[in-house]
Design an enzyme around this catalytic site. Sequence first.
Site, mmCIF file in Angstrom:
data_model
loop_
_atom_site.group_PDB
_atom_site.id
_atom_site.type_symbol
_atom_site.label_atom_id
_atom_site.label_comp_id
_atom_site.label_asym_id
_atom_site.label_seq_id
_atom_site.Cartn_x
_atom_site.Cartn_y
_atom_site.Cartn_z
ATOM 1 N N ASP A 22 1.030 -1.128 0.067
ATOM 2 C CA ASP A 22 0.059 0.060 -0.110
ATOM 3 C C ASP A 22 1.052 1.338 -0.169
ATOM 4 O O ASP A 22 2.028 1.195 0.415
ATOM 5 C CB ASP A 22 -0.911 0.007 1.319
ATOM 6 C CG ASP A 22 -0.308 0.164 2.549
ATOM 7 O OD1 ASP A 22 0.811 -0.610 2.625
ATOM 8 O OD2 ASP A 22 -0.746 0.619 3.534
ATOM 9 N N ASP A 26 8.918 3.324 -1.386
ATOM 10 C CA ASP A 26 8.282 3.059 -0.268
ATOM 11 C C ASP A 26 6.910 2.218 -0.713
ATOM 12 O O ASP A 26 6.012 3.031 -0.633
ATOM 13 C CB ASP A 26 7.844 4.222 0.545
ATOM 14 C CG ASP A 26 7.055 4.020 2.030
ATOM 15 O OD1 ASP A 26 7.058 3.003 2.400
ATOM 16 O OD2 ASP A 26 6.575 4.942 2.401
ATOM 17 N N GLU A 81 0.109 -1.032 5.671
ATOM 18 C CA GLU A 81 1.187 -0.592 6.682
ATOM 19 C C GLU A 81 1.249 0.812 6.882
ATOM 20 O O GLU A 81 1.384 1.380 7.850
ATOM 21 C CB GLU A 81 2.745 -1.027 5.850
ATOM 22 C CG GLU A 81 3.834 -0.492 6.711
ATOM 23 C CD GLU A 81 4.182 0.883 6.842
ATOM 24 O OE1 GLU A 81 5.006 1.146 7.736
ATOM 25 O OE2 GLU A 81 4.041 1.395 5.894
HETATM 26 C C1 LIG Z 1 24.029 8.312 8.517
HETATM 27 C C2 LIG Z 1 22.840 8.693 8.363
HETATM 28 C C3 LIG Z 1 21.660 9.052 9.224
HETATM 29 C C4 LIG Z 1 20.349 8.975 8.652
HETATM 30 C C5 LIG Z 1 19.337 9.279 9.356
HETATM 31 C C6 LIG Z 1 17.830 8.561 9.011
HETATM 32 C C7 LIG Z 1 17.172 9.302 7.830
HETATM 33 C C8 LIG Z 1 15.957 8.487 7.477
HETATM 34 C C9 LIG Z 1 15.833 8.323 6.277
HETATM 35 C C10 LIG Z 1 14.874 7.438 5.815
HETATM 36 C C11 LIG Z 1 13.775 7.076 6.555
HETATM 37 C C12 LIG Z 1 12.704 6.430 5.588
HETATM 38 C C13 LIG Z 1 11.576 5.975 6.244
HETATM 39 C C14 LIG Z 1 10.708 5.158 5.162
HETATM 40 C C15 LIG Z 1 9.796 4.268 6.211
HETATM 41 C C16 LIG Z 1 8.443 4.964 6.486
HETATM 42 C C17 LIG Z 1 7.472 4.094 6.885
HETATM 43 C C18 LIG Z 1 6.365 4.880 7.415
HETATM 44 O O1 LIG Z 1 6.282 6.122 6.922
HETATM 45 N N1 LIG Z 1 5.645 4.452 8.231
HETATM 46 C C19 LIG Z 1 4.340 5.166 8.939
HETATM 47 C C20 LIG Z 1 3.430 4.220 9.795
HETATM 48 C C21 LIG Z 1 2.486 4.789 10.698
HETATM 49 C C22 LIG Z 1 1.957 3.519 11.583
HETATM 50 C C23 LIG Z 1 1.268 4.937 9.692
HETATM 51 C C24 LIG Z 1 4.969 6.249 9.917
HETATM 52 O O2 LIG Z 1 4.331 7.407 10.068
HETATM 53 O O3 LIG Z 1 6.046 6.060 10.480
HETATM 54 ZN ZN LIG Z 2 6.918 2.023 4.014
HETATM 55 ZN ZN LIG Z 3 5.456 4.920 3.806
#
Ligand SMILES: CCCCCCCC/C=C\CCCCCCCC(=O)N[C@@H](CC(C)C)C(=O)O
Ligand SMILES: [Zn+2]
Ligand SMILES: [Zn+2]
Length: 504
Positions: free
Chosen positions: A128, A158, A192
Amino acid sequence: MARWYVCGLALAAAELLLIFATVFSAKGLRGKEFQGASRIPSQFSEEERVAMKEALKGAIRIPTVSFSHEKSNTTALAEFGEYIHKVFPTVFSTNFIQHEVVEQYSHLFTVQGSDPSLQPYMLLAHFDVVPAPEEGWEVPPFSGLERDGFIHGRGTLDNKNSVMAILQALELLLIRNYIPQRSFFIALGHDEEVSGTRGALKISELLQARGIQVAFLVDECSFIFDGFIPNLKKPCAMVSVTEKGALDLLLQVNMTPGHSSAPPKETSIGILAAAVSRLENTPMPNMFGSGPLKMTLEQLANEFPFPTNIVLKNLWLFRPLVSRLMERNYITNTLVRTTTALTMFNAGVKVNVIPPVAQASVNFRIHPAQTVHEVLELVKNIVADDRVQLHVLRAFDPLPISPSDDKALGYQLLRQTIQSIFPEVDIVAPGICIANTDSRHYTNITAGIYHFNPVYLQPQDFSSIHGINEKISVQAYETQVKFIFELIQNADTYTGPVPHVHEL
Ligand SMILES: CCCCCCCC/C=C\CCCCCCCC(=O)N[C@@H](CC(C)C)C(=O)O
Ligand SMILES: [Zn+2]
Ligand SMILES: [Zn+2]
């Protein structure tokens, strides 16, 4: 004489061992740990390469949008199920693979390995996506168009890339008659983006009911970061070993409504605005020093020029300096504290009416060294106004820290597969997933939860996730398929870490 001869031989043998140990130390011996069984090289024909990118484009074109917990594009979710049947026919027709649809749209694959003595593992992804209004996009977000070597569209990072790459790698292995030794599960969630309570949670409950425990699982949320840390010229593959918790709070103030021509001294809006402003201006405590970040920085130390390398190697002395520097940058700040984001604010219906109710929502991402309870207590102290009611909308603690030592199978398999597929990447370090994923629903079936996408990510790509112009290069996608193709084989043949020189 004979004694000298034996002694000499022993010395020569020891010397040889030492040379071997040096040459084939953890960094020098890339992929050697996996030798033994015959391996299938991760080389794909031109026809296969075209088919794999076309398959990803087709997946992007299905608008599997999760709008809210109640609202998703169920037609598209169902279509996605039919689509994967069509593009990965071998996966669906292989007798040692069982496919189940969970809660109508999620998918669970059980790949039965030939060696039941090996503990299974699990690969996670979701298909999704968040909504993508067309404004601002260079190409329509659900067109899956290829332009300048990139496939564009919502879900290319994503997380349809992972869904498709996992199935694609398995399809290609099966076509080459590969029979896995270690069993594994593939869990593909359909919700998700709105919590995973229908997909991932139900899959997890199903596996728990079957008494299944997996050695580790791999999910989204970390990448090969490039250009995120000032002065760090090299890319860093970050395998996240924990995930932040979350707390969604609704703040509400009720006051007597009335005519705006004779306003009271304080209104619901003013009281609430002051409360949320206090929250924004009082960041949660800096937790630098607890959690995996210390390990991360110690591993990164050698990659920085003088004097940063010395500072990072001596955190016992420079901790206050480093923690202050980290909180200055909005991305590294996420790694040192629970973040506070004011996300919704509602009050009033007419310009000359004092509204009775004002509401605001605040989203906290909880640092691995804190709990929901601790954050809630801090919030109460910061708000410090009984007229502001606090309602918990949703809350969960951070995930436990998964092992990243020499014996941690999941971490080591990822580390070594990274080293063989990305030989130019010298840094593999444990990290923190700053968002939330389906993984949190699986804590009852494994203590090894790892987040890693085998894809380079630069700061501008980060803002495309949930933003505009999300895209993946064709080459990056091929490499992702290759990575999983290797990872599955590595999981079958892994014989433990290569001994370090001092262990001999
Ligand atoms: C050495 C470098 C450090 C870097 C720091 C981190 C940078 C972050 C980079 C990428 C993160 C990407 C995240 C992708 C996953 C997103 C999942 C998401 O959006 N989940 C929702 C779930 C919720 C329960 C609806 C959320 O809001 O978290
Ligand atoms: Zn995701
Ligand atoms: Zn996401």
